[in-house]
Design a protein around this motif. Structure first.
Motif, PDB file in Angstrom:
ATOM      1  N   GLY A  78      -1.151   8.326   5.671  1.00 36.93           N
ATOM      2  CA  GLY A  78      -1.228   6.883   5.559  1.00 36.93           C
ATOM      3  C   GLY A  78      -1.703   6.463   4.182  1.00 36.93           C
ATOM      4  N   ALA A  79      -1.430   5.221   3.827  1.00 38.04           N
ATOM      5  CA  ALA A  79      -1.733   4.741   2.478  1.00 38.04           C
ATOM      6  C   ALA A  79      -3.215   4.848   2.148  1.00 38.04           C
ATOM      7  N   GLY A 121     -10.923  12.968  -4.933  1.00 35.38           N
ATOM      8  CA  GLY A 121     -10.539  14.283  -5.427  1.00 35.38           C
ATOM      9  C   GLY A 121     -10.743  15.347  -4.370  1.00 35.38           C
ATOM     10  N   ARG A 122     -10.014  15.237  -3.259  1.00 38.27           N
ATOM     11  CA  ARG A 122     -10.122  16.221  -2.180  1.00 38.27           C
ATOM     12  C   ARG A 122      -8.737  16.784  -1.870  1.00 38.27           C
ATOM     13  N   PRO A 123      -8.609  18.105  -1.861  1.00 39.08           N
ATOM     14  CA  PRO A 123      -7.321  18.717  -1.522  1.00 39.08           C
ATOM     15  C   PRO A 123      -7.020  18.508  -0.050  1.00 39.08           C
ATOM     16  N   ALA A 124      -5.751  18.535   0.303  1.00 40.33           N
ATOM     17  CA  ALA A 124      -5.376  18.206   1.674  1.00 40.33           C
ATOM     18  C   ALA A 124      -4.141  18.956   2.126  1.00 40.33           C
ATOM     19  N   ILE A 125      -4.038  19.088   3.441  1.00 38.59           N
ATOM     20  CA  ILE A 125      -2.796  19.461   4.111  1.00 38.59           C
ATOM     21  C   ILE A 125      -2.365  18.218   4.868  1.00 38.59           C
ATOM     22  N   LEU A 126      -1.196  17.696   4.531  1.00 41.32           N
ATOM     23  CA  LEU A 126      -0.739  16.417   5.056  1.00 41.32           C
ATOM     24  C   LEU A 126       0.412  16.606   6.033  1.00 41.32           C
ATOM     25  N   VAL A 127       0.358  15.853   7.132  1.00 40.84           N
ATOM     26  CA  VAL A 127       1.408  15.886   8.152  1.00 40.84           C
ATOM     27  C   VAL A 127       1.881  14.450   8.359  1.00 40.84           C
ATOM     28  N   PRO A 128       2.883  14.004   7.605  1.00 38.64           N
ATOM     29  CA  PRO A 128       3.335  12.612   7.721  1.00 38.64           C
ATOM     30  C   PRO A 128       3.803  12.260   9.130  1.00 38.64           C
ATOM     31  N   LEU A 129       3.523  11.027   9.532  1.00 37.87           N
ATOM     32  CA  LEU A 129       3.970  10.524  10.825  1.00 37.87           C
ATOM     33  C   LEU A 129       5.482  10.309  10.772  1.00 37.87           C
ATOM     34  N   PRO A 130       6.272  11.054  11.540  1.00 39.36           N
ATOM     35  CA  PRO A 130       7.735  10.952  11.410  1.00 39.36           C
ATOM     36  C   PRO A 130       8.297   9.616  11.871  1.00 39.36           C
ATOM     37  N   SER A 131       7.573   8.916  12.758  1.00 41.29           N
ATOM     38  CA  SER A 131       8.074   7.642  13.265  1.00 41.29           C
ATOM     39  C   SER A 131       7.634   6.447  12.424  1.00 41.29           C
ATOM     40  N   ALA A 132       6.918   6.692  11.330  1.00 39.38           N
ATOM     41  CA  ALA A 132       6.499   5.592  10.465  1.00 39.38           C
ATOM     42  C   ALA A 132       7.722   4.853   9.932  1.00 39.38           C
ATOM     43  N   THR A 133       7.626   3.550   9.835  1.00 36.60           N
ATOM     44  CA  THR A 133       8.750   2.728   9.383  1.00 36.60           C
ATOM     45  C   THR A 133       9.283   3.228   8.049  1.00 36.60           C
ATOM     46  N   ASP A 134      10.578   3.447   7.975  1.00 39.23           N
ATOM     47  CA  ASP A 134      11.245   3.926   6.752  1.00 39.23           C
ATOM     48  C   ASP A 134      10.686   5.263   6.267  1.00 39.23           C
ATOM     49  N   ASP A 135      10.048   6.020   7.172  1.00 40.18           N
ATOM     50  CA  ASP A 135       9.453   7.317   6.821  1.00 40.18           C
ATOM     51  C   ASP A 135       8.531   7.180   5.607  1.00 40.18           C
ATOM     52  N   HIS A 136       7.749   6.089   5.582  1.00 36.85           N
ATOM     53  CA  HIS A 136       6.966   5.822   4.375  1.00 36.85           C
ATOM     54  C   HIS A 136       5.831   6.822   4.157  1.00 36.85           C
ATOM     55  N   GLN A 137       5.367   7.505   5.217  1.00 43.29           N
ATOM     56  CA  GLN A 137       4.286   8.465   4.996  1.00 43.29           C
ATOM     57  C   GLN A 137       4.757   9.681   4.206  1.00 43.29           C
ATOM     58  N   GLN A 152       0.812  -1.211   0.000  1.00 43.34           N
ATOM     59  CA  GLN A 152       0.000   0.000   0.000  1.00 43.34           C
ATOM     60  C   GLN A 152       0.851   1.268   0.000  1.00 43.34           C
ATOM     61  N   ASN A 153       2.051   1.192   0.548  1.00 41.10           N
ATOM     62  CA  ASN A 153       2.864   2.383   0.737  1.00 41.10           C
ATOM     63  C   ASN A 153       3.881   2.590  -0.388  1.00 41.10           C
ATOM     64  N   ALA A 154       4.508   3.753  -0.373  1.00 38.12           N
ATOM     65  CA  ALA A 154       5.531   4.072  -1.371  1.00 38.12           C
ATOM     66  C   ALA A 154       6.902   3.550  -0.968  1.00 38.12           C
ATOM     67  N   VAL A 155       6.967   2.822   0.137  1.00 33.87           N
ATOM     68  CA  VAL A 155       8.164   2.114   0.570  1.00 33.87           C
ATOM     69  C   VAL A 155       7.742   0.687   0.890  1.00 33.87           C
ATOM     70  N   LEU A 156       8.423  -0.298   0.324  1.00 32.84           N
ATOM     71  CA  LEU A 156       8.049  -1.689   0.570  1.00 32.84           C
ATOM     72  C   LEU A 156       8.210  -2.011   2.053  1.00 32.84           C
ATOM     73  N   GLY A 157       7.145  -2.538   2.665  1.00 34.30           N
ATOM     74  CA  GLY A 157       7.145  -2.804   4.090  1.00 34.30           C
ATOM     75  C   GLY A 157       8.013  -3.988   4.477  1.00 34.30           C
TER      76      GLY A 157
END
Length: 384
Positions: A269-270, A280-296, A123-128
């Protein structure tokens, strides 16, 4: 008519793993196949998913905790693998499809030993981690992004871009226009930290909205999903700032909330990204910094580069920065509508169909697999 088959879906207990698994299960059942789920206690009880689906709980240890932790995890995984092999003798699955998470590992390991075809979906842009462990042995790897980090070059021949399946109710929003936004009308904001919530959003968002110009602030109508431990604090902040807000720990009607929103403030998140781009919804995104491999952060890259979202690293996510980004988007109706269109433009609405085609095709590798593998210039499956 498609031959009736049996499929086992193996997924971890978080929404990011469970939502696409559930979407695939619905599609495979619609095609006349039998579907069973193997997961942990959280997964089989995930609200609103897998109703009427045969479910099984397998023990699956999580790596960590030093030597004793690893030993305990290994024992649990071996027990889960043995249970899965016994289960497969009853179900006789045509394939086992893994969606990541530690509970998927014993099910896939059992499939390898029983010589049952396997597919994994990332699901993510980094292989889990779990998908990296098994990727070399599976028949096919389905990805949600054109560029996925931690992939080995040798896996390219069996890698297929399908996208990340979303619920039918979310996909249906794609056929509806972006909600009309009048200059002096309500401005509806949806705040969500995903299935587990996000305290940083609760700490910053109410204060950030309070810093908006008074004429903008008076137009706000907010729905905010918060953690149980944060909910009273969040309600008090909105009341203090006199901003109308509905605050809840869980939103069972998320597709309706997404349809209602002019702007979403969320983690990356994925499933969140897939739903934003599907609807089709615009967003302000705040990735979770502790996500594995910074995948967010990697997840947010495509929609942000397309102009459908603005990404703020958590270290820079302050009330002042949020207010600044809100004004750049919200005070210009055309800019907001353009961002919505750009978010929609990177969506992959055929993800569940393409993933189901791939799963069925491992029995006939000369036909649909080759078609799924080809992509057009936008990175979407191109069928000959």
């Amino acid at each position: 008519m498609t031959e009736r088959r049996s499929y086992v879906l193996a997924a971890g207990g978080t929404g990011g793993h469970m939502v696409p698994a559930a979407a695939l299960g619905v599609e495979l059942a619609r095609r006349g196949h039998h579907v069973a789920l193997v997961s942990d206690e959280r997964g089989v009880r995930f609200p609103g998913l897998f109703e009427g689906v045969e479910t099984h709980v397998l023990p699956a240890g999580r790596l960590g905790g030093g030597p004793l932790g690893y030993l305990k995890a290994a024992r649990q995984m071996l027990a889960g693998r043995a249970m899965a092999r016994k289960l497969y003798k009853q179900l006789r699955p045509s394939a086992v499809i893994g969606f990541g998470g530690y509970p998927a590992f014993p099910a896939l390991a059992a499939a390898f030993s029983a010589r049952i075809p396997t597919v994994i979906h990332e699901q993510n842009a980094v292989l889990g981690r779990v998908n990296r462990l098994v990727a070399g042995r599976v028949a096919a790897i389905a990805t949600s992004y054109d560029k996925v980090e931690r992939m080995k070059p040798g896996w390219a021949v069996k890698t297929h871009l399908t996208g990340n399946p979303v619920r039918e109710a979310v996909l249906a929003l794609r056929a509806k226009p972006y909600p009309m936004l009048e200059e002096d009308g309500l401005f509806r904001v949806l705040v969500t930290g995903g299935s587990q919530g996000a305290s940083i959003l609760s700490q910053v968002v109410p204060d950030g909205l309070a810093l908006l110009p008074v004429q903008f602030r008076r137009r706000l109508q907010v729905t905010h999903q918060a953690r149980v431990e944060d909910i009273e604090m969040v309600r008090a902040k909105y009341q203090e700032h006199e901003i109308p807000a509905e605050v809840a720990t869980y939103l069972p009607d998320m597709p309706e909330r997404l349809a209602w929103a002019h702007l979403v403030i969320a983690r990356a998140g994925a499933s969140t990204i897939a739903e934003l781009t599907a609807a089709g919804r615009p967003a302000i995104l705040v990735p979770l910094p502790s996500a594995t491999d910074d995948h967010q952060t990697a997840n947010a890259r495509e929609i942000t580069e397309a102009g459908g979202a603005r990404t703020i690293p958590q270290r820079a996510f302050t009330a002042q920065e949020l207010a600044k980004q809100m004004q750049k988007l919200g005070l210009d109706t055309k800019a907001l509508e353009n961002a919505a269109a750009r978010a929609r433009g990177v969506g992959r609405p055929d993800a569940v169909r393409d993933l189901a085609d791939l799963v069925e095709s491992i029995h006939a590798p000369k036909a649909p697999v080759g078609k799924v593998q080809k992509t057009n210039k936008n990175g979407r499956p191109a069928y000959a």
